[in-house]
Design a protein around this motif. Structure first.
Motif, short mmCIF file in Angstrom:
data_model
loop_
_atom_site.label_atom_id
_atom_site.label_comp_id
_atom_site.label_asym_id
_atom_site.label_seq_id
_atom_site.Cartn_x
_atom_site.Cartn_y
_atom_site.Cartn_z
N ALA A 125 0.87 -1.18 0.00
CA ALA A 125 0.00 0.00 0.00
C ALA A 125 0.90 1.22 0.00
O ALA A 125 2.06 1.13 0.40
CB ALA A 125 -0.89 0.01 1.24
N GLN A 126 0.36 2.34 -0.41
CA GLN A 126 1.18 3.55 -0.36
C GLN A 126 1.35 4.01 1.09
O GLN A 126 2.41 4.49 1.47
CB GLN A 126 0.54 4.65 -1.21
CG GLN A 126 0.64 4.35 -2.70
CD GLN A 126 -0.30 5.23 -3.51
OE1 GLN A 126 -1.52 5.08 -3.41
NE2 GLN A 126 0.25 6.12 -4.31
N VAL A 127 0.30 3.87 1.87
CA VAL A 127 0.38 4.27 3.28
C VAL A 127 -0.11 3.12 4.16
O VAL A 127 -1.18 2.56 3.91
CB VAL A 127 -0.47 5.54 3.55
CG1 VAL A 127 -0.38 5.94 5.02
CG2 VAL A 127 -0.02 6.71 2.68
N LEU A 128 0.69 2.79 5.17
CA LEU A 128 0.27 1.82 6.18
C LEU A 128 -0.16 2.60 7.42
O LEU A 128 0.58 3.47 7.88
CB LEU A 128 1.43 0.89 6.55
CG LEU A 128 2.13 0.15 5.41
CD1 LEU A 128 3.28 -0.70 5.96
CD2 LEU A 128 1.14 -0.74 4.66
N MET A 184 -9.58 7.17 5.56
CA MET A 184 -10.68 7.58 4.66
C MET A 184 -10.27 8.79 3.82
O MET A 184 -10.58 8.87 2.64
CB MET A 184 -11.92 7.93 5.49
CG MET A 184 -12.64 6.73 6.03
SD MET A 184 -14.23 7.16 6.75
CE MET A 184 -13.75 7.85 8.30
N ASP A 185 -9.58 9.73 4.46
CA ASP A 185 -9.19 10.95 3.74
C ASP A 185 -8.16 10.61 2.66
O ASP A 185 -8.21 11.14 1.54
CB ASP A 185 -8.64 11.98 4.73
CG ASP A 185 -8.82 13.41 4.25
OD1 ASP A 185 -9.01 13.60 3.04
OD2 ASP A 185 -8.74 14.34 5.07
N LEU A 186 -7.25 9.71 2.98
CA LEU A 186 -6.26 9.28 1.98
C LEU A 186 -6.95 8.55 0.82
O LEU A 186 -6.69 8.84 -0.35
CB LEU A 186 -5.23 8.35 2.63
CG LEU A 186 -4.18 9.03 3.51
CD1 LEU A 186 -3.47 7.99 4.38
CD2 LEU A 186 -3.16 9.78 2.66
N LEU A 228 4.37 5.19 6.85
CA LEU A 228 3.65 4.48 7.91
C LEU A 228 3.23 5.49 8.97
O LEU A 228 4.04 6.32 9.39
CB LEU A 228 4.54 3.40 8.53
CG LEU A 228 3.91 2.57 9.65
CD1 LEU A 228 4.34 1.10 9.54
CD2 LEU A 228 4.26 3.11 11.03
N ILE A 229 1.97 5.43 9.37
CA ILE A 229 1.46 6.39 10.34
C ILE A 229 0.97 5.63 11.57
O ILE A 229 0.09 4.77 11.47
CB ILE A 229 0.28 7.23 9.76
CG1 ILE A 229 0.51 7.62 8.30
CG2 ILE A 229 0.04 8.47 10.65
CD1 ILE A 229 1.73 8.42 7.98
N GLY A 230 1.53 5.96 12.70
CA GLY A 230 1.10 5.35 13.96
C GLY A 230 -0.08 6.10 14.52
O GLY A 230 0.05 7.20 15.04
N VAL A 260 -4.37 2.43 0.87
CA VAL A 260 -4.07 2.39 2.30
C VAL A 260 -4.37 1.02 2.87
O VAL A 260 -5.39 0.41 2.52
CB VAL A 260 -4.98 3.39 3.09
CG1 VAL A 260 -4.48 3.56 4.51
CG2 VAL A 260 -5.09 4.72 2.41
N VAL A 261 -3.50 0.54 3.75
CA VAL A 261 -3.83 -0.63 4.56
C VAL A 261 -3.82 -0.19 6.02
O VAL A 261 -2.87 0.45 6.46
CB VAL A 261 -2.82 -1.78 4.36
CG1 VAL A 261 -3.03 -2.86 5.41
CG2 VAL A 261 -2.99 -2.40 2.99
N VAL A 262 -4.88 -0.52 6.73
CA VAL A 262 -4.97 -0.21 8.15
C VAL A 262 -4.86 -1.53 8.92
O VAL A 262 -5.54 -2.50 8.58
CB VAL A 262 -6.32 0.47 8.50
CG1 VAL A 262 -6.35 0.88 9.96
CG2 VAL A 262 -6.59 1.66 7.60
N VAL A 263 -4.00 -1.54 9.93
CA VAL A 263 -3.83 -2.75 10.73
C VAL A 263 -4.42 -2.48 12.11
O VAL A 263 -4.08 -1.47 12.74
CB VAL A 263 -2.33 -3.10 10.85
CG1 VAL A 263 -2.14 -4.42 11.61
CG2 VAL A 263 -1.69 -3.20 9.47
N GLU A 264 -5.30 -3.37 12.56
CA GLU A 264 -6.00 -3.12 13.83
C GLU A 264 -6.11 -4.41 14.64
O GLU A 264 -6.52 -5.45 14.12
CB GLU A 264 -7.40 -2.54 13.54
CG GLU A 264 -8.34 -2.50 14.73
CD GLU A 264 -7.83 -1.72 15.94
OE1 GLU A 264 -7.41 -0.56 15.78
OE2 GLU A 264 -7.82 -2.28 17.07
#
Ligand SMILES: Cc1cc2nc3c(=O)[nH]c(=O)nc-3n(C[C@H](O)[C@H](O)[C@H](O)COP(=O)(O)OP(=O)(O)OC[C@H]3O[C@@H](n4cnc5c(N)ncnc54)[C@H](O)[C@@H]3O)c2cc1C
Length: 567
Positions: A18-21, A34-36, A191-193, A43-47
């Motif tokens: 993904a471009q942004v994790l 969502m904004d990205l 990557l955004i924490g 985007v991949v979101v890890v939860e």
């Protein structure tokens, strides 16, 4: 198709997953994702949590500014339809106890009349989206469902990030599936924490929290008490403060029927949560005897702090939300500050990933958000301290029957309203903050109007939030803005071709929005105002600047010299 080329709706991303994790699908991670995705970024979101699992019962207030952001993301209407029953009053009521006498009340319209009732202290706010009272347990599943439906956005639930690395080209996250124990690697450009107060990403980027570690201890209990509403003769309220010499606390209505969140504000000498008798305090706050039935759904005692990370970024990794700052959620500005971080970072990242933003545009995030975070957290802490003083000064005769007691209640009730209207109708925190040291804003030496927690002056001084107004046809100005920059022109004779051409030459998305002169409101002092993708003013003028190219270079982050700060 392997990990090196993934399909996202119409998009195929090569080389990286993904471009942004994004680490964490709390309100901040979901907003960012969502904004990205809306800007075409994969985007991949890890939860860690289960798919759509609600969090614990925490924040109860979505600010007007957050609702403006959610409106842009297309989820405001769904959120507005959830929470308390439509007619349930959203007021703040000050009483001797939850079931006792009312001293005073701050009027906040219910969601049924939220757009039309202008009679409360926030009724005049210039916004298409007034605040919304809804608990995080209802908010997050709606955000999750909306996020999950976005093309280009994938959420890996029941998965945790256990390690991160970065290089000049990108980032790697080692993830572990919690149900199978299987580990694998995800790759991305950034990557955004958004992984909350105990953020591992904060540690990974070498940031440390600084500030005041203990401002207020709160014993917080989520209860089910179907009989509580019927015990009060006063009109229901969203938040009910109990003010008496025995125990001060407040009670949030969660579902408007039987669920309540009770905050028991511990005294400075009560430093150990477990040594404070929870049941006794709950009954004192509610004003009920030992026979009153309720059961505890969950407990989450917390310490209000004022801690801000000393940096929000290390090269390709950023932190947002509680990962970057934790403080007493006075004015409901814990979560809402994080949502503002996300809305700031999303378009900056998208600008770089789309190729029109120079890499240095990303420097704007910390330059803009860090000072605001310091200011807002200071407001919140000062307010928490003032409230704790007020709690200690509750008159001993506040419950005395008769006219003397009535006088005491009226006087103290007025003081409570005066102090608290600033936090419950915090217009300054919503609309007054401005970015005054950004590398991508073209300042013009005009001073930014000062703001307080509740007070603000709408302004087009570069760095301020774009003043909102409704168009002649009743539509919101914000709905007419483009996804990128928008040039507002109040005089069709102004020639803006050179600026539009310069933007196009650099690939900077710029829409021109013509507004009839008679629609213009006072803060728009110039014929041209350039709005950023996040609805802040980037520049204004009465004509295109001498070097439109330099203005475009400035707003795309290609001028490394920091602009002179506004006066
Ligand atoms: C008791 C309490 C009351 C509060 N009341 C208010 C209030 O009234 N008003 C207000 O504005 N704020 C309030 N807050 C604060 C508000 O809840 C937070 O500011 C908000 O939740 C922050 O959102 P976030 O997305 O940054 O972090 P979080 O909501 O903490 O979300 C972080 C997410 O990251 C996930 N995660 C963490 N680590 C990993 C990992 N390694 N891998 C994968 N996933 C991970 C977590 O599971 C979590 O879902 C309160 C907080 C508490 C605790």
């Amino acid at each position: 198709m392997g990990a090196s080329a993934l399909q996202y709706g119409q998009m195929v991303i090569r080389d990286v997953d993904a471009q942004v994790l994004v680490v964490g699908a709390g309100p901040v991670g979901l907003t960012l994702a969502m904004d990205l995705a809306r800007r075409g970024i994969a985007v991949v979101v890890v939860e860690r949590r289960y798919r759509g699992e609600p969090p614990s019962v925490k924040c109860n207030h979505v600010s007007a500014r957050s609702m403006e952001i959610f409106r842009r993301l297309g989820v405001a209407a769904a959120l507005r339809d959830a929470g308390l029953p439509p007619e349930y009053p959203n007021d703040v009521s000050y009483r001797t106890t939850t079931t006792g006498r009312e001293l005073s009340r701050i009027h906040i319209p219910s969601r049924a009349t939220r757009y039309t009732d202008k009679s409360g202290p926030d009724g005049w706010w210039p916004t298409p989206e007034p605040p919304h009272r809804i608990n995080q347990i209802y908010l997050e599943p709606i955000l999750f469902a909306h996020a999950e439906a976005q093309p280009g956005l994938r959420i890996l639930s029941r998965t945790e990030v256990v390690g991160v690395q970065q290089s000049d080209d990108g980032v790697k996250a080692t993830i572990r599936e919690l149900d199978t124990g299987e580990t694998r690697t995800l790759t991305g450009r950034y990557l955004i924490g958004c992984d909350g107060g105990r953020s591992e990403i904060r540690r990974a980027i070498g940031a440390t929290l600084q500030g005041d570690a203990v401002v207020q201890r709160v014993q917080s209990t989520f209860i089910r008490a179907p009989g509580l509403l019927a015990l009060s003769t006063e009109k229901p309220a969203w938040s009910t403060f109990s003010t008496n010499p025995r125990r001060s606390g407040n009670v949030y209505a969660i579902d408007g029927r039987e669920l309540w969140l009770i905050h028991n504000y511990l005294r400075p000498d009560e430093t150990d949560f477990d040594s404070v008798d929870r049941d006794r305090c709950i009954r004192l706050i509610l004003g009920v005897g030992p026979e009153f039935p309720y059961n505890i759904v969950s407990k989450e005692d917390w310490i209000g702090r004022r801690l801000v990370a000393d940096r929000f970024r290390d090269r390709r990794m950023f932190i947002c939300g509680d990962a970057a700052h934790i403080w007493v959620p006075m004015a409901g500005y814990g979560m809402n500050a994080g949502i503002a971080d996300a809305a700031n970072l999303a378009w900056l990242l998208a600008a770089v990933l789309d190729g029109w933003g120079a890499p240095a545009i990303l420097d704007a995030h910390e330059a803009e958000r860090w000072p605001i975070t310091q200011q807002v957290s200071q407001f919140a802490m000062d307010h928490a301290i003032a409230l704790s003083r007020q709690r200690a000064a509750v008159p001993g005769d506040i419950e005395e029957p008769g006219p003397r007691g009535d006088d005491v209640r009226a006087r103290f009730g007025k003081e409570l309203c005066e102090l608290n209207v600033a936090q419950y109708c915090c217009g300054g925190l919503n609309f007054g903050y401005f970015y005054d040291r950004s590398p991508i804003i073209a300042y013009d030496r005009a001073p930014h109007p000062a703001y307080t927690m509740d007070g603000f002056t709408p302004s087009t001084v570069p760095g301020c939030r774009l003043p909102h107004f409704f168009r002649r046809d009743g539509r919101s100005l914000y709905d007419a803005l483009g996804a990128g920059y928008t040039l507002l022109r109040f005089d069709p004779r102004l020639d803006v071709d050179a600026l539009v051409t310069a933007a196009s030459d650099f690939g900077v998305p710029l829409d021109l929005l013509d507004i009839a002169p008679e629609e213009r409101i006072a803060p728009y002092t110039h014929g041209l105002t350039l709005a950023r993708p996040d609805q802040h003013v980037a520049w204004r003028g009465d004509e295109v600047p001498l070097s439109p190219v330099n203005l475009i270079r400035r707003i795309r982050g290609a001028l490394t010299m920091i602009p002179e700060k506004a006066a």
